[in-house]
Motif scaffolding. Sequence first.
Motif, PDB file in Angstrom:
ATOM      1  N   ALA A 186       0.566  -1.080  -0.242  1.00  0.00           N
ATOM      2  CA  ALA A 186      -0.155  -0.186   0.037  1.00  0.00           C
ATOM      3  C   ALA A 186       0.716   0.993   0.036  1.00  0.00           C
ATOM      4  CB  ALA A 186      -0.653  -0.214   1.226  1.00  0.00           C
ATOM      5  N   LEU A 187       2.099   1.255   1.002  1.00  0.00           N
ATOM      6  CA  LEU A 187       2.895   2.232   0.435  1.00  0.00           C
ATOM      7  C   LEU A 187       3.053   2.625  -0.264  1.00  0.00           C
ATOM      8  CD1 LEU A 187       4.028   2.519   4.124  1.00  0.00           C
ATOM      9  CD2 LEU A 187       2.530   4.302   3.793  1.00  0.00           C
TER      10      LEU A 187
ATOM     11  N   ALA B 272       1.116   4.667  -2.734  1.00  0.00           N
ATOM     12  CA  ALA B 272       0.450   5.640  -2.555  1.00  0.00           C
ATOM     13  C   ALA B 272       0.336   6.611  -3.315  1.00  0.00           C
ATOM     14  CB  ALA B 272       1.184   5.747  -1.028  1.00  0.00           C
TER      15      ALA B 272
ATOM     16  N   TYR C 154      -0.444  10.192  -4.211  1.00  0.00           N
ATOM     17  CA  TYR C 154       0.051  11.795  -3.416  1.00  0.00           C
ATOM     18  C   TYR C 154      -1.192  12.888  -3.819  1.00  0.00           C
ATOM     19  CZ  TYR C 154       4.855  10.201  -1.091  1.00  0.00           C
ATOM     20  OH  TYR C 154       5.385   9.677  -0.914  1.00  0.00           O
TER      21      TYR C 154
ATOM     22  N   ARG D 227      -9.076   3.543  -0.923  1.00  0.00           N
ATOM     23  CA  ARG D 227      -7.314   4.136  -0.555  1.00  0.00           C
ATOM     24  C   ARG D 227      -8.022   4.600   0.083  1.00  0.00           C
ATOM     25  NH1 ARG D 227      -3.099   4.321  -3.626  1.00  0.00           N
ATOM     26  NH2 ARG D 227      -3.078   3.031  -5.112  1.00  0.00           N
TER      27      ARG D 227
ATOM     28  N   GLY E  36      -5.099   0.206  -0.414  1.00  0.00           N
ATOM     29  CA  GLY E  36      -4.029   1.308  -0.335  1.00  0.00           C
ATOM     30  C   GLY E  36      -4.080   2.679   0.136  1.00  0.00           C
ATOM     31  N   PHE E  37      -3.602   3.680   0.204  1.00  0.00           N
ATOM     32  CA  PHE E  37      -3.460   4.259   0.555  1.00  0.00           C
ATOM     33  C   PHE E  37      -2.961   6.456  -0.136  1.00  0.00           C
ATOM     34  CE2 PHE E  37      -0.993   1.963   4.326  1.00  0.00           C
ATOM     35  CZ  PHE E  37      -1.961   2.176   5.277  1.00  0.00           C
ATOM     36  N   HIS E  38      -4.170   7.360   0.339  1.00  0.00           N
ATOM     37  CA  HIS E  38      -3.959   7.867  -0.860  1.00  0.00           C
ATOM     38  C   HIS E  38      -3.184   9.358   0.495  1.00  0.00           C
ATOM     39  CE1 HIS E  38      -4.988  11.040  -4.301  1.00  0.00           C
ATOM     40  NE2 HIS E  38      -5.374  12.475  -3.142  1.00  0.00           N
ATOM     41  N   VAL E  39      -1.968  10.058   0.083  1.00  0.00           N
ATOM     42  CA  VAL E  39      -1.882  10.799   0.582  1.00  0.00           C
ATOM     43  C   VAL E  39      -2.311  12.491   0.497  1.00  0.00           C
ATOM     44  CG1 VAL E  39       0.590  11.841   2.283  1.00  0.00           C
ATOM     45  CG2 VAL E  39       0.208   9.085   1.427  1.00  0.00           C
TER      46      VAL E  39
ATOM     47  N   ARG F  47       7.605   8.413   3.496  1.00  0.00           N
ATOM     48  CA  ARG F  47       7.492   6.713   2.884  1.00  0.00           C
ATOM     49  C   ARG F  47       8.727   6.286   2.988  1.00  0.00           C
ATOM     50  NH1 ARG F  47       6.577   4.582  -2.396  1.00  0.00           N
ATOM     51  NH2 ARG F  47       7.739   6.872  -3.350  1.00  0.00           N
TER      52      ARG F  47
END
Length: 290
Positions: A22-23, A26, A28, A200, A266-269, A282
């Motif tokens: 996930a990272l 990621a 942005y 995400r 996932g991740f959304h930063v 990250r």
Amino acid sequence: MTLATDQEGAAPRTARAAVAHALRNATYEILPFKSAEEKVLAHVPTDVALTVTTTEAKGLGPTIDLAASLSKQGYSAAPHIAARLVRDRAHLSDIVDQLRDSGIDRLFCIGGDAAEPVGDYTDALSLLQGLRDLGHPFSSIGIGGYPEGHGSISDELIERALESKAPYADLIITQLCFDADTTIRWARKAQDRGITLPIRVGIPGAISRQKLIRVSAGLGLGQSARFLKKQQTMFWRFFLPGGYSPNKLIQKLTSAFAEQDNNLRGFHVFTFNDLDSTEAWRKAWLARLT
């Protein structure tokens, strides 16, 4: 790089591997400020997918222009298209043509914060339907999710809206997440209701409270007031003793990423354009995990 295929595939078996995945993949979120492109080029690898926000004060132009420019630089950049800033079908068609000509094949559709719509599209659903009617060329369309609710819309309406929008979309990106348990329960409930889109989780990047204040001030008076209202929980947490860090949040979400009762993928930063510190953060996480 697309959000709905390789990145959004089945979660790796172990929780540690799932979070590393996930990272590593990621996305942005950046603001269309003057220095944004320079910061992206200086600090963000081209394999990190981006979204570009839109504001009522600046309109859609700077968002589309920045996404197009970054696309030409080799990035996968998805502009936020706010329904309430789109006048009519002809305007939407022009936007689609402009994005297609720029090589952009991803969008993030939102209702937007304008008090009154400028034209025919009042919310994200009407915009999604308009894109469908145009036979849009985009490979991935994202929609918003609200695990911790919305300041001006009831939870029931938010849930119904998500169900209505899901058939037109390829993934869900949540608002800023601060409570892991709330987010996990929301993701499980969404799956139980038959919403199978990959999710995400929106998390703040490695941003200082001073930077957050400067970002808010840079949005303009009216936009800043709405930003402060929407993000009051975030400001409260940032001004606790010691501030706020996404590390504990990621740790609490880790186990859920390896489970099959949700679609967390996932991740959304939310970087607030603090890209150097966010990318360093990250990379440090990935080094520990791998």
